[in-house]
Design a protein around this motif. Sequence first.
Motif, PDB file in Angstrom:
ATOM      1  N   ILE A   1      15.617 101.010 -21.145  1.00 40.57           N
ATOM      2  CA  ILE A   1      16.747 102.354 -20.809  1.00 40.57           C
ATOM      3  C   ILE A   1      16.627 102.474 -19.287  1.00 40.57           C
ATOM      4  CG2 ILE A   1      17.116 104.776 -21.514  1.00 40.57           C
ATOM      5  CD1 ILE A   1      16.675 103.209 -23.777  1.00 40.57           C
TER       6      ILE A   1
ATOM      7  N   GLY B   1       6.789 111.923 -18.487  1.00 42.34           N
ATOM      8  CA  GLY B   1       7.874 111.060 -19.276  1.00 42.34           C
ATOM      9  C   GLY B   1       7.714 111.220 -20.838  1.00 42.34           C
ATOM     10  N   GLY B   2       8.581 110.375 -21.441  1.00 45.48           N
ATOM     11  CA  GLY B   2       8.753 110.453 -23.016  1.00 45.48           C
ATOM     12  C   GLY B   2       7.316 110.134 -23.562  1.00 45.48           C
ATOM     13  N   SER B   3       6.374 109.279 -22.935  1.00 50.85           N
ATOM     14  CA  SER B   3       5.377 108.804 -23.671  1.00 50.85           C
ATOM     15  C   SER B   3       4.117 110.206 -23.563  1.00 50.85           C
ATOM     16  CB  SER B   3       4.436 107.899 -22.747  1.00 50.85           C
ATOM     17  OG  SER B   3       5.283 106.793 -22.673  1.00 50.85           O
TER      18      SER B   3
ATOM     19  N   ASN C   1       5.806 112.577 -26.107  1.00 52.50           N
ATOM     20  CA  ASN C   1       5.536 112.411 -27.247  1.00 52.50           C
ATOM     21  C   ASN C   1       4.261 112.604 -27.803  1.00 52.50           C
ATOM     22  OD1 ASN C   1       8.158 111.630 -28.846  1.00 52.50           O
ATOM     23  ND2 ASN C   1       8.054 110.077 -27.358  1.00 52.50           N
TER      24      ASN C   1
ATOM     25  N   HIS D   1       9.285 103.960 -30.987  1.00 56.46           N
ATOM     26  CA  HIS D   1       8.737 103.555 -29.817  1.00 56.46           C
ATOM     27  C   HIS D   1       7.337 103.385 -29.610  1.00 56.46           C
ATOM     28  CE1 HIS D   1       7.721 103.622 -25.264  1.00 56.46           C
ATOM     29  NE2 HIS D   1       9.126 103.054 -25.026  1.00 56.46           N
TER      30      HIS D   1
ATOM     31  N   CYS E   1       5.004 104.122 -27.647  1.00 60.60           N
ATOM     32  CA  CYS E   1       4.257 105.290 -27.063  1.00 60.60           C
ATOM     33  C   CYS E   1       3.824 106.172 -28.212  1.00 60.60           C
ATOM     34  CB  CYS E   1       4.944 106.282 -26.048  1.00 60.60           C
ATOM     35  SG  CYS E   1       6.264 107.189 -26.679  1.00 60.60           S
TER      36      CYS E   1
ATOM     37  N   THR F   1      14.865 103.033 -29.365  1.00 55.61           N
ATOM     38  CA  THR F   1      14.911 102.208 -27.988  1.00 55.61           C
ATOM     39  C   THR F   1      15.584 101.006 -28.121  1.00 55.61           C
ATOM     40  OG1 THR F   1      12.778 103.312 -27.425  1.00 55.61           O
ATOM     41  CG2 THR F   1      13.620 101.511 -25.998  1.00 55.61           C
TER      42      THR F   1
ATOM     43  N   ASP G   1      11.608 112.134 -31.475  1.00 56.39           N
ATOM     44  CA  ASP G   1      11.687 111.475 -30.188  1.00 56.39           C
ATOM     45  C   ASP G   1      12.918 111.374 -29.591  1.00 56.39           C
ATOM     46  OD1 ASP G   1      11.429 109.846 -27.893  1.00 56.39           O
ATOM     47  OD2 ASP G   1      10.264 108.073 -28.841  1.00 56.39           O
TER      48      ASP G   1
ATOM     49  N   ALA H   1      13.739 111.070 -26.464  1.00 56.17           N
ATOM     50  CA  ALA H   1      13.411 110.608 -24.898  1.00 56.17           C
ATOM     51  C   ALA H   1      14.668 109.945 -24.326  1.00 56.17           C
ATOM     52  CB  ALA H   1      12.326 109.871 -24.862  1.00 56.17           C
TER      53      ALA H   1
ATOM     54  N   ASP I   1      13.576 112.969 -22.005  1.00 56.16           N
ATOM     55  CA  ASP I   1      13.159 112.173 -20.748  1.00 56.16           C
ATOM     56  C   ASP I   1      14.503 112.344 -19.839  1.00 56.16           C
ATOM     57  OD1 ASP I   1      11.057 111.018 -19.814  1.00 56.16           O
ATOM     58  OD2 ASP I   1      11.497 108.893 -21.059  1.00 56.16           O
TER      59      ASP I   1
ATOM     60  N   HIS J   1      14.543 111.634 -16.676  1.00 59.12           N
ATOM     61  CA  HIS J   1      14.931 110.441 -15.744  1.00 59.12           C
ATOM     62  C   HIS J   1      15.604 109.279 -16.579  1.00 59.12           C
ATOM     63  CE1 HIS J   1      10.442 109.122 -17.066  1.00 59.12           C
ATOM     64  NE2 HIS J   1      11.111 108.612 -17.910  1.00 59.12           N
ATOM     65  N   LYS J   2      15.826 109.433 -17.823  1.00 60.32           N
ATOM     66  CA  LYS J   2      16.960 108.573 -18.208  1.00 60.32           C
ATOM     67  C   LYS J   2      18.273 109.159 -18.261  1.00 60.32           C
ATOM     68  CE  LYS J   2      13.499 106.256 -21.343  1.00 60.32           C
ATOM     69  NZ  LYS J   2      12.135 106.931 -21.239  1.00 60.32           N
TER      70      LYS J   2
HETATM   71  C1  LIG Z   1      13.057 106.403 -27.540  1.00 59.20           C
HETATM   72  C2  LIG Z   1      11.914 106.585 -26.359  1.00 59.20           C
HETATM   73  N1  LIG Z   1      10.742 107.198 -26.552  1.00 59.20           N
HETATM   74  C3  LIG Z   1       9.832 107.139 -25.562  1.00 59.20           C
HETATM   75  C4  LIG Z   1       9.897 106.399 -24.505  1.00 59.20           C
HETATM   76  C5  LIG Z   1       8.851 106.427 -23.256  1.00 59.20           C
HETATM   77  O1  LIG Z   1       9.165 106.981 -22.359  1.00 59.20           O
HETATM   78  P1  LIG Z   1       8.399 106.909 -20.802  1.00 59.20           P
HETATM   79  O2  LIG Z   1       8.741 105.528 -20.390  1.00 59.20           O
HETATM   80  O3  LIG Z   1       9.259 107.990 -20.044  1.00 59.20           O
HETATM   81  O4  LIG Z   1       7.229 107.247 -20.974  1.00 59.20           O
HETATM   82  C6  LIG Z   1      11.127 105.655 -24.298  1.00 59.20           C
HETATM   83  C7  LIG Z   1      11.097 104.993 -23.068  1.00 59.20           C
HETATM   84  O5  LIG Z   1      12.100 103.915 -22.928  1.00 59.20           O
HETATM   85  C8  LIG Z   1      12.079 105.555 -25.252  1.00 59.20           C
HETATM   86  O6  LIG Z   1      13.138 104.759 -25.297  1.00 59.20           O
END
Ligand SMILES: Cc1ncc(COP(=O)(O)O)c(C=O)c1O
Length: 494
Positions: free
Chosen positions: A97, A156-158, A161, A189, A191, A246, A271, A273, A300, A302-303
């Motif tokens: 992404i 971030g997304g991690s 979540n 994902h 994470c 993703t 999720d 993100a 997210d 930053h996406k």
């Molecule tokens: C659907 C999804 N969830 C979570 C994440 C993790 O996000 P981050 O890389 O900002 O921690 C991503 C990252 O690509 C993602 O696409």
Amino acid sequence: MFSAGAGRVKQGEVTLETPPDEMRQFGHAVVESLIRHYSGLPNERVVNVANRDETEALLREPPPEEGQGLEQLLREFEQKVVPRTSHVDHPRMFAFIPGSGTFVGAMGDALASGYNIYAGTWIESSAAHQIELVVIDWFKSWLGLPETAGGTLVSGGSVANLTGLILARERRLGDMRQDGVIYTSELAHSCIDRGARILGFRPEQLCKLQIDAAFRLDIAALERAVTEDVAAGRRPFCVVANAGATSTGSIDPLPEIADLCEEHGLWLHVDAAYGGFAVLDERGRQLLEGIERADSLALDAHKWLYTPFEAGCVLAREVHHLYDAFHILPEYLVDVAGGPSHPNMCDHGIQLSRSCRALKIWLAIKHFGLARYRAVISRTMDLAHYGQELLERTPGIEIVSPVALSVVTFRYVPPSLRGTGGELDEHRLEEINDEIRRRIWDSGRAMLSSTRVRGLYVLRLCVVNHNTRRADVEELVRLVGEHGAAVAAELGSG
Ligand SMILES: Cc1ncc(COP(=O)(O)O)c(C=O)c1O
């Protein structure tokens, strides 16, 4: 010329201050460097990888005892670091992404960092807290969450979540239990796996369910798994739904999942993100219907909201769920204790010390205006569809998952490997497609990534960057077609 840092070390008056003129000169030089970066980006290579021997030779050193001049250090950064950095904000970056920040967002970060805003407690940054509340209220309203909802900005997304999983466990299980079960699709994902592991769940407590024909969590499989687990004495407590997987961009059937969660008392974490900010586009809003029923959500910025790294966000349907899960007041922090009307962001998440991530989001949205974000997000979705059209017209290309949000997956199948009536040689196809990916990376012209969809090795195009245009998508598809034909010919599969 900037003076060397060493010049300021004098007996009895050691400081880490920089004289105003030097700050001004260095600041200007950094901005000039960024202007060169932004304006030259389309002509740069996308992928710039160095091997470890090279980076060690270039950059390994002990910390210098005496300082060096800023001009020289900026030159060193430009000469040693920039050429060995892949540009995820490049217009032809289609892998993973991608994330394209803006100059305005970067300046927001510089201000937050320059003023060294401590965004952990209201007392130490009231207005920064207010800005974070405002930004979060914007996100809430775009997603259709109720007034009671709230959130916090995270890396971030991690982490967003992970925070959602913490809320699910706190609200639905209380103490950690070995019989609790979380459900998600096989496209979740990684994470989510990592978050569950961090919280102490065993792998079998994260139930990965099959996907339907549209690459979405199969609702019948979910219903079945929950019923069977209850019958077996296990404790279903949470569903993690994808709002933009993703690998495929697919969105799980959110209204049906929300109904099921309601019926069985399960926590619904979404999720979003990657996909969440697609609500700013009318098509995206319709596709994401039901997202407003989440108990918690990961976003997210930053996406698809064009914020420089790092800018994740977790939202909770009831803001007090965050407070209840994270609030702890030790004696050394009673002076800064917050309350519901003056919240401390450190009470809403994992971090105590936090940078002011809200400033870069707030500054950029206020500068550009929401209409421009809507237009740019819509354009990226259009470009993904355009990419699919071009791919469909390219000899040898087979679409594996059609555009969902802004992701399409496909593979190159040489004529000699198709139409034989028998099984395709998957191993051979993987070899060919991986080689196509590698050659495109090596060309420096574009970057796309691979993944697996239903076990098949596929190439994946994801359009997110605000600076991507039709010509960039055309070039990527041309590269795939050309390299596909060449690789197939060389490997005797043409
Ligand atoms: C659907 C999804 N969830 C979570 C994440 C993790 O996000 P981050 O890389 O900002 O921690 C991503 C990252 O690509 C993602 O696409």
